[in-house]
Design a protein around this motif. Structure first.
Motif, short mmCIF file in Angstrom:
data_model
loop_
_atom_site.label_atom_id
_atom_site.label_comp_id
_atom_site.label_asym_id
_atom_site.label_seq_id
_atom_site.Cartn_x
_atom_site.Cartn_y
_atom_site.Cartn_z
N MET A 167 28.07 6.09 11.32
CA MET A 167 29.45 7.13 12.08
C MET A 167 30.24 5.53 11.98
N MET A 168 31.50 6.29 11.98
CA MET A 168 32.46 4.16 12.71
C MET A 168 32.93 4.48 13.90
N GLY A 190 37.50 17.95 11.67
CA GLY A 190 36.78 19.34 11.75
C GLY A 190 35.96 18.99 9.94
N GLY A 191 35.75 21.06 9.25
CA GLY A 191 34.96 21.20 8.52
C GLY A 191 35.83 21.17 7.36
N GLY A 192 34.85 20.42 6.57
CA GLY A 192 35.64 19.46 4.77
C GLY A 192 34.89 18.22 5.07
N GLY A 193 35.50 17.58 6.19
CA GLY A 193 35.30 16.31 6.53
C GLY A 193 34.40 15.46 6.71
N ASP A 194 34.75 14.55 7.36
CA ASP A 194 33.65 13.76 7.56
C ASP A 194 33.61 12.30 8.49
N GLU A 195 32.34 11.27 8.31
CA GLU A 195 33.48 10.54 9.50
C GLU A 195 34.45 9.56 9.27
N ASP A 196 34.71 9.63 8.13
CA ASP A 196 36.03 8.59 7.76
C ASP A 196 37.56 9.88 7.54
N ALA A 197 37.53 10.40 8.69
CA ALA A 197 38.71 12.16 8.38
C ALA A 197 39.45 11.38 9.47
N TRP A 198 39.35 11.03 10.27
CA TRP A 198 39.51 10.62 11.30
C TRP A 198 40.56 9.26 10.61
N LEU A 199 40.20 8.66 9.75
CA LEU A 199 40.61 7.25 9.60
C LEU A 199 42.16 7.50 8.90
N THR A 200 41.35 8.14 7.71
CA THR A 200 42.67 8.77 5.81
C THR A 200 42.99 9.29 7.11
N MET A 201 43.08 9.69 7.20
CA MET A 201 43.98 11.84 7.30
C MET A 201 44.58 11.52 9.26
N VAL A 222 36.52 4.20 20.12
CA VAL A 222 36.59 5.89 19.61
C VAL A 222 35.80 5.04 18.53
N VAL A 223 34.30 6.53 18.14
CA VAL A 223 33.52 6.84 17.68
C VAL A 223 33.18 7.48 17.01
N MET A 224 33.24 7.85 15.64
CA MET A 224 33.34 8.61 14.90
C MET A 224 32.75 9.45 14.48
N PRO A 225 31.68 10.62 14.31
CA PRO A 225 30.31 10.04 13.66
C PRO A 225 30.69 11.35 12.66
N ASN A 226 29.77 11.50 11.82
CA ASN A 226 29.85 12.50 10.91
C ASN A 226 28.93 13.80 11.13
N GLY A 227 30.10 15.18 11.19
CA GLY A 227 29.92 16.35 11.58
C GLY A 227 28.78 17.84 10.80
N ASN A 228 28.60 16.74 9.54
CA ASN A 228 28.07 17.55 8.75
C ASN A 228 25.79 17.05 8.73
N ALA A 229 25.67 17.83 9.42
CA ALA A 229 24.10 17.36 9.64
C ALA A 229 23.48 17.41 8.59
N ALA A 230 23.23 17.26 7.78
CA ALA A 230 22.26 17.29 6.91
C ALA A 230 23.14 16.49 5.62
N GLN A 231 23.82 15.15 6.09
CA GLN A 231 24.80 14.16 5.63
C GLN A 231 24.28 13.00 5.94
N MET A 313 36.08 22.65 13.40
CA MET A 313 34.66 23.01 13.92
C MET A 313 34.70 21.95 14.55
N GLY A 314 35.23 20.70 14.46
CA GLY A 314 34.68 19.69 15.72
C GLY A 314 35.34 20.17 16.82
N GLY A 315 36.42 21.01 17.31
CA GLY A 315 36.17 21.35 18.67
C GLY A 315 35.56 22.65 18.88
N GLY A 316 34.36 22.96 17.73
CA GLY A 316 33.42 23.65 18.56
C GLY A 316 32.45 23.32 18.78
N HIS A 317 32.09 22.12 17.68
CA HIS A 317 31.36 21.19 17.96
C HIS A 317 31.24 20.42 19.63
#
Length: 421
Positions: A167-168, A190-201, A222-231, A313-317
């Motif tokens: 996580m970032m 959100g969906g398609g993103g990962d722990e890097d999304a909130w930084l780069t986009m 600010v903690v930015m985890p990876n919401g893809n459970a298998a990654q 997706m992160g809103g659903g989480h």
């Protein structure tokens, strides 16, 4: 002179000739190399003009067709024209102040702009970036202010049965040189993103730097985890191989919930109350991520010092984590997300969240956002339940234009408990 002596003399003469010949060859200057092909001068692309129109250029002399695609509303398959030097160009705009994404399509193949090093990654998709500066984009425009630190942090996730996940984590300016403890915002992609999304986009670190420097946000981690459970880690950093796209979802729910999933409104089913079943990411967020952060970093660990927010997706989480863990977060932000249907269990969960002491429930969506109706539904519910809340709606579709703006406003609410954002 006998035959043997003649042979020896002939051999000696031959040897001298070879040596002299080699010497002559060695003394000859090497042949001049063939002239190298002239390297084409770099093109100015993108070229932002004072009136905020922008010219894009690409050298592709052998291409038959080049189009421009951008994330602005009219930026789909824009035809480019070729000059005598083989340079394709197109001028668009004026573009509103914003961080835009764009790319080229060359004879049907997607291509990045080789003259622009600024790129973003959204899962497996790469685009170029273009910043048009102005008042509307000032909070995510890079400025000469004190900057926080972003760390790539590895942690164990027993809930997801993974020995290490990445996580970032953003720590505010001055964190390393002080003994102060800070509140924590858990910020979900959100969906398609990962722990890097909130930084780069999302430009979350730049937004936080600017807000903190302006005195508009409480200094926070600010903690930015990876919401893809298998990654274990996002792709694009050379760690690979990463899981195939179809496998980076939360593990399948237990059989009972899987059976209920076909009945909209059933507890745990599609559109019903979000359930963080065993092995799901929202459960891991509460059981793995929060305890790790509170051990590893200097944080204020009470409920009033925890905020959570997520997009799509992160809103659903966010809903699943908060609805099933009342009393864990004092500040909740849901960006472009909400229940597809509302059942009795969902309503009771919201009541429990309210009783758990939420100080502010922030919601936002775009006017043409595909998740607008669900967000409005959730907003109406929390208003009915008496939450301290606000709903923000701005022009735009389901994209980062919205979510950067929402983070700016939500970060000013978190840990401040105002009457409105």
């Amino acid at each position: 002179m006998n035959i043997a002596l003649c042979a020896r003399l002939s051999a000696a003469v031959a040897a001298i000739g070879l040596i002299n010949g080699a010497s002559l060859i060695a003394q000859q200057p090497p042949a001049a190399p063939a002239p190298a092909a002239a390297r084409p001068a770099p093109l100015r692309s993108p070229d932002i003009h004072p009136d905020r129109t922008v010219t894009f250029r690409l050298l592709a002399p052998k291409a038959a067709e080049v189009t421009l695609n951008g994330s602005w509303d009219t930026g789909t398959n824009l035809k480019m024209t070729k000059d005598d030097a083989g340079v394709w160009s197109a001028t668009v705009g004026p573009l509103a102040p914003q961080l835009w994404g764009y790319w080229f399509t060359v004879d049907g193949v997607k291509a990045l702009d080789p003259n622009n090093a600024e790129t973003q990654r959204d899962g497996a998709r790469y685009d170029n970036l273009l910043m048009v500066s102005g008042p509307a984009s000032e909070w995510w425009d890079f400025k000469d202010v004190p900057h926080g630190t972003v760390q790539a942090v590895w942690y164990a996730s027993p809930t997801l049965k993974l020995a290490s996940r990445r996580m970032m984590v953003y720590t505010p300016p001055g964190y390393e040189t002080s003994s102060q403890k800070f509140p924590v915002l858990y910020l979900l992609h959100g969906g398609g993103g990962d722990e890097d999304a909130w930084l780069t986009m999302g430009r979350a670190n730049i937004i936080m730097d600017n807000l903190i420097a302006a005195g508009k946000a409480t200094p926070m981690i600010v903690v930015m985890p990876n919401g893809n459970a298998a990654q274990t880690v996002s792709q694009g950093f050379g760690y690979g191989p990463t899981p195939a796209r179809q496998s980076v979802q939360a593990p399948a729910p237990p059989p009972l919930q899987a059976e209920q999933a076909g009945r909209a409104g059933a507890p745990g089913g599609r559109g019903g109350a979000p359930q963080p079943y065993a092995g799901s990411y929202p459960e891991s967020l509460v059981k793995d991520v929060i305890p790790f952060v509170e051990r590893r970093f200097r944080v204020l660990a009470a409920k009033d010092d925890r905020a959570i927010a997520g997009l799509s997706m992160g809103g659903g989480h966010t809903l699943a984590a908060t609805n099933n863990n009342p009393g864990t977060f004092a500040y909740i932000g849901v960006f472009s997300s909400g229940p597809q249907a509302v059942d009795e269990t969902f309503q009771k969960q919201l009541e429990a969240v309210k009783a758990g002491g939420v100080k502010f429930y922030w919601l936002g969506a775009g006017t043409t956002d595909m998740a607008r109706d669900r967000t409005v539904t959730l907003s109406d519910l929390v208003k009915k339940d008496g939450f301290n809340t606000t709903y923000r709606e701005i022009p735009g579709r389901h994209y980062w234009f919205l979510w950067r703006d929402f983070l700016v406003h939500y970060a000013q609410v978190a840990f401040a408990a105002p009457t409105k954002s």
